[in-house]
Scaffold this motif. Structure first.
Motif, PDB file in Angstrom:
ATOM      1  N   HIS A 130     -20.987 -23.350  45.655  1.00  0.00           N
ATOM      2  CA  HIS A 130     -21.736 -24.510  45.187  1.00  0.00           C
ATOM      3  C   HIS A 130     -20.882 -25.479  44.375  1.00  0.00           C
ATOM      4  CE1 HIS A 130     -24.627 -21.227  45.796  1.00  0.00           C
ATOM      5  NE2 HIS A 130     -25.324 -22.190  46.371  1.00  0.00           N
ATOM      6  N   ASN A 131     -21.373 -26.692  44.293  1.00  0.00           N
ATOM      7  CA  ASN A 131     -20.727 -27.744  43.519  1.00  0.00           C
ATOM      8  C   ASN A 131     -21.427 -27.854  42.162  1.00  0.00           C
ATOM      9  OD1 ASN A 131     -19.397 -30.066  42.682  1.00  0.00           O
ATOM     10  ND2 ASN A 131     -20.697 -31.410  43.895  1.00  0.00           N
ATOM     11  N   PHE A 132     -20.703 -27.519  41.082  1.00  0.00           N
ATOM     12  CA  PHE A 132     -21.250 -27.648  39.734  1.00  0.00           C
ATOM     13  C   PHE A 132     -21.281 -29.126  39.367  1.00  0.00           C
ATOM     14  CE2 PHE A 132     -20.300 -27.843  35.063  1.00  0.00           C
ATOM     15  CZ  PHE A 132     -21.568 -27.477  34.644  1.00  0.00           C
ATOM     16  N   ARG A 133     -22.483 -29.671  39.160  1.00  0.00           N
ATOM     17  CA  ARG A 133     -22.642 -31.107  38.875  1.00  0.00           C
ATOM     18  C   ARG A 133     -22.685 -31.412  37.388  1.00  0.00           C
ATOM     19  NH1 ARG A 133     -25.429 -34.487  42.199  1.00  0.00           N
ATOM     20  NH2 ARG A 133     -24.406 -36.009  40.856  1.00  0.00           N
ATOM     21  N   GLY A 134     -23.210 -30.486  36.588  1.00  0.00           N
ATOM     22  CA  GLY A 134     -23.308 -30.772  35.160  1.00  0.00           C
ATOM     23  C   GLY A 134     -24.429 -30.013  34.493  1.00  0.00           C
ATOM     24  N   LEU A 135     -24.874 -30.544  33.369  1.00  0.00           N
ATOM     25  CA  LEU A 135     -25.910 -29.920  32.561  1.00  0.00           C
ATOM     26  C   LEU A 135     -27.188 -30.746  32.640  1.00  0.00           C
ATOM     27  CD1 LEU A 135     -23.744 -29.217  29.385  1.00  0.00           C
ATOM     28  CD2 LEU A 135     -24.267 -27.629  31.252  1.00  0.00           C
ATOM     29  N   HIS A 136     -28.318 -30.070  32.716  1.00  0.00           N
ATOM     30  CA  HIS A 136     -29.613 -30.743  32.719  1.00  0.00           C
ATOM     31  C   HIS A 136     -30.357 -30.362  31.449  1.00  0.00           C
ATOM     32  CE1 HIS A 136     -33.930 -31.150  33.527  1.00  0.00           C
ATOM     33  NE2 HIS A 136     -33.548 -32.258  34.138  1.00  0.00           N
ATOM     34  N   TYR A 137     -30.881 -31.372  30.775  1.00  0.00           N
ATOM     35  CA  TYR A 137     -31.550 -31.168  29.487  1.00  0.00           C
ATOM     36  C   TYR A 137     -32.700 -32.158  29.413  1.00  0.00           C
ATOM     37  CZ  TYR A 137     -31.848 -30.800  24.354  1.00  0.00           C
ATOM     38  OH  TYR A 137     -32.250 -30.595  23.061  1.00  0.00           O
ATOM     39  N   TYR A 138     -33.909 -31.654  29.348  1.00  0.00           N
ATOM     40  CA  TYR A 138     -35.083 -32.523  29.295  1.00  0.00           C
ATOM     41  C   TYR A 138     -35.889 -32.190  28.048  1.00  0.00           C
ATOM     42  CZ  TYR A 138     -39.591 -34.576  30.275  1.00  0.00           C
ATOM     43  OH  TYR A 138     -40.748 -35.295  30.173  1.00  0.00           O
ATOM     44  N   ASP A 139     -35.950 -33.143  27.133  1.00  0.00           N
ATOM     45  CA  ASP A 139     -36.662 -32.913  25.870  1.00  0.00           C
ATOM     46  C   ASP A 139     -37.974 -33.683  25.795  1.00  0.00           C
ATOM     47  OD1 ASP A 139     -35.616 -35.423  25.624  1.00  0.00           O
ATOM     48  OD2 ASP A 139     -34.601 -35.084  23.725  1.00  0.00           O
TER      49      ASP A 139
END
Length: 177
Positions: A130-139
């Protein structure tokens, strides 16, 4: 702050999921978005979005539907969220992966205070197909309070996220988003 750069915007289309509305985003230069359902993903792809994050963990039949849509709309880069190693098995090699970070809602995501657990997941993603795209953070849960109450909580969360992104980058993995 997006300035005049629509590439810095990734709106969530849950409230604007009509094909005509999403097409207007694309026509105005916004070509990346987030969605939460396979129907929203289908609308985003049909409207011409080029980069879509499915911002809700998908498993089973829903994961298969995401993969089907990704295959049908090859011009759209589709990414998903994971927070557990078993979730990686749901996805093909063309699906981008964002590590979901728990902002305090305690519904999904790895504990951002436990950097070692997050780093372990990033390594697993990077060592997979897989391709690591980044971090997801939803507040989004912070929207329930007033600005003066919400601001220090949001800043604390973003500082935690920045520390986690720095820790990931320090290990040699790039956090693009």
């Amino acid at each position: 702050h997006a300035g005049d750069d629509p590439n810095r915007l990734r709106p969530h289309i849950k409230t604007a999921k009509l094909l005509s509305t999403v097409r207007r985003y694309v026509e105005s230069g916004i070509k990346q978005c987030k969605c939460a359902t396979t129907l929203e993903l289908a609308v985003a792809c049909e409207a011409g979005m080029r980069d879509v994050v499915v911002a809700y963990p998908m498993v089973g039949a829903n994961a298969r539907r995401v993969e089907e849509l990704s295959e049908r709309y090859r011009a759209t880069k589709v990414s998903v969220l994971v927070d557990h190693p078993a979730q990686l098995k749901e996805w093909g090699s063309s699906t981008g992966i964002f590590l979901d970070v728990n902002p305090g809602m305690d519904r999904t995501g790895v504990d951002g205070e436990r950097a070692e657990a997050a780093l372990k997941m990033v390594r697993l993603i990077a060592e997979s197909v897989h391709n690591f795209r980044g971090l997801h953070y939803y507040d989004g849960h912070l929207g329930l309070s007033g600005y003066e109450e919400r601001r220090p909580q949001a800043l604390k969360g973003y500082e935690q996220l920045a520390r986690l992104a720095a820790a990931v980058n320090d290990t040699g993995f790039r956090v693009d988003e």
